[in-house]
Design an enzyme around this catalytic site. Sequence first.
Site, mmCIF file in Angstrom:
data_model
loop_
_atom_site.group_PDB
_atom_site.id
_atom_site.type_symbol
_atom_site.label_atom_id
_atom_site.label_comp_id
_atom_site.label_asym_id
_atom_site.label_seq_id
_atom_site.Cartn_x
_atom_site.Cartn_y
_atom_site.Cartn_z
ATOM 1 N N ASN A 176 -12.916 -3.262 2.644
ATOM 2 C CA ASN A 176 -13.928 -2.161 2.467
ATOM 3 C C ASN A 176 -14.907 -2.260 1.545
ATOM 4 O OD1 ASN A 176 -12.950 -0.871 4.762
ATOM 5 N ND2 ASN A 176 -10.986 0.186 3.827
ATOM 6 N N ASP A 231 0.812 -1.306 -0.135
ATOM 7 C CA ASP A 231 -0.103 -0.099 0.099
ATOM 8 C C ASP A 231 1.014 1.382 0.159
ATOM 9 O OD1 ASP A 231 -3.274 0.640 1.019
ATOM 10 O OD2 ASP A 231 -1.734 2.272 0.949
ATOM 11 N N ILE A 232 0.434 2.242 -0.774
ATOM 12 C CA ILE A 232 1.330 3.378 -1.122
ATOM 13 C C ILE A 232 1.517 4.350 0.333
ATOM 14 C CG2 ILE A 232 -0.559 5.000 -1.754
ATOM 15 C CD1 ILE A 232 1.637 5.780 -3.981
ATOM 16 N N HIS A 281 -7.084 -5.731 2.278
ATOM 17 C CA HIS A 281 -5.838 -5.142 3.159
ATOM 18 C C HIS A 281 -5.321 -6.148 3.932
ATOM 19 C CE1 HIS A 281 -6.814 -0.617 2.340
ATOM 20 N NE2 HIS A 281 -8.118 -1.320 2.186
ATOM 21 N N GLY A 319 -15.750 3.601 3.985
ATOM 22 C CA GLY A 319 -14.336 4.212 3.466
ATOM 23 C C GLY A 319 -13.753 3.860 2.196
ATOM 24 N N GLN A 320 -14.444 2.964 1.632
ATOM 25 C CA GLN A 320 -13.752 2.549 0.192
ATOM 26 C C GLN A 320 -13.476 3.460 -0.704
ATOM 27 O OE1 GLN A 320 -15.888 -0.589 -2.044
ATOM 28 N NE2 GLN A 320 -14.190 -1.027 -3.363
ATOM 29 N N HIS A 329 -10.195 -5.105 -3.083
ATOM 30 C CA HIS A 329 -8.797 -5.395 -2.795
ATOM 31 C C HIS A 329 -9.039 -5.852 -0.980
ATOM 32 C CE1 HIS A 329 -9.885 -1.139 -2.197
ATOM 33 N NE2 HIS A 329 -9.297 -1.186 -1.237
HETATM 34 P P1 AMP Z 1 -9.689 1.765 0.422
HETATM 35 O O1 AMP Z 1 -9.829 2.868 1.139
HETATM 36 O O2 AMP Z 1 -10.183 0.356 1.193
HETATM 37 O O3 AMP Z 1 -10.586 1.549 -1.043
HETATM 38 O O4 AMP Z 1 -8.210 1.317 0.132
HETATM 39 C C1 AMP Z 1 -7.398 2.173 -0.838
HETATM 40 C C2 AMP Z 1 -6.218 1.759 -0.790
HETATM 41 O O5 AMP Z 1 -5.166 2.006 -1.735
HETATM 42 C C3 AMP Z 1 -5.568 2.844 0.332
HETATM 43 O O6 AMP Z 1 -5.034 2.148 1.530
HETATM 44 C C4 AMP Z 1 -4.586 3.615 -0.527
HETATM 45 O O7 AMP Z 1 -3.534 3.929 0.160
HETATM 46 C C5 AMP Z 1 -4.279 2.495 -1.375
HETATM 47 N N1 AMP Z 1 -3.510 3.206 -2.649
HETATM 48 C C6 AMP Z 1 -4.116 4.093 -3.409
HETATM 49 N N2 AMP Z 1 -3.299 4.314 -4.473
HETATM 50 C C7 AMP Z 1 -2.228 3.403 -4.617
HETATM 51 C C8 AMP Z 1 -1.199 2.929 -5.480
HETATM 52 N N3 AMP Z 1 -0.672 3.806 -6.419
HETATM 53 N N4 AMP Z 1 -0.471 2.123 -4.890
HETATM 54 C C9 AMP Z 1 -0.567 1.329 -3.961
HETATM 55 N N5 AMP Z 1 -1.622 1.631 -3.062
HETATM 56 C C10 AMP Z 1 -2.537 2.600 -3.323
#
Ligand code: AMP
Length: 114
Positions: free
Chosen positions: A87, A30-31, A102, A93-94, A100
């Site tokens: 999520n 995760d970024i 986590h 909060g998605q 995906h």
């Molecule tokens: P959610 O809030 O459950 O939809 O999670 C989306 C996740 O994607 C968040 O934890 C972000 O930090 C992660 N995210 C967004 N852009 C990227 C990216 N380019 N590379 C890796 N993770 C990312």
Amino acid sequence: MDSCLFCRIVDGRIPANIVYQDEQVLAFEDINAQAPVHILVIPTRHVAAVQDCQDGDKTLLGHLLLTCSNVARMKNLAESGYRIVTNTGADSGQTVFHLHMHVLGGRHMTWPPG
Ligand code: AMP
Ligand code: ZN
């Protein structure tokens, strides 16, 4: 899907730190890590969220969950424990609408989540 961030990661058009991949799933860091270990496990095919899955996705869903477990083992979390979060929809909060999971670990987690 051209407009989908995670489809673009699958295609290699957006870089990611990949920790595991096969034909069906991709796992990458995760970024914006919320724990010392924070990996996202996604299907390589676009599915928006878990509620969009059908009976035909049972094998894929099992594979995603087992990949979470394998990634956690790879990151030495099997003994200390970890959390798997998916999520789904606005209240959760998605923010990225490509399914995906986590995998979070390396620190103590509180309950209930915020
Ligand atoms: P959610 O809030 O459950 O939809 O999670 C989306 C996740 O994607 C968040 O934890 C972000 O930090 C992660 N995210 C967004 N852009 C990227 C990216 N380019 N590379 C890796 N993770 C990312
Ligand atoms: Zn997608």
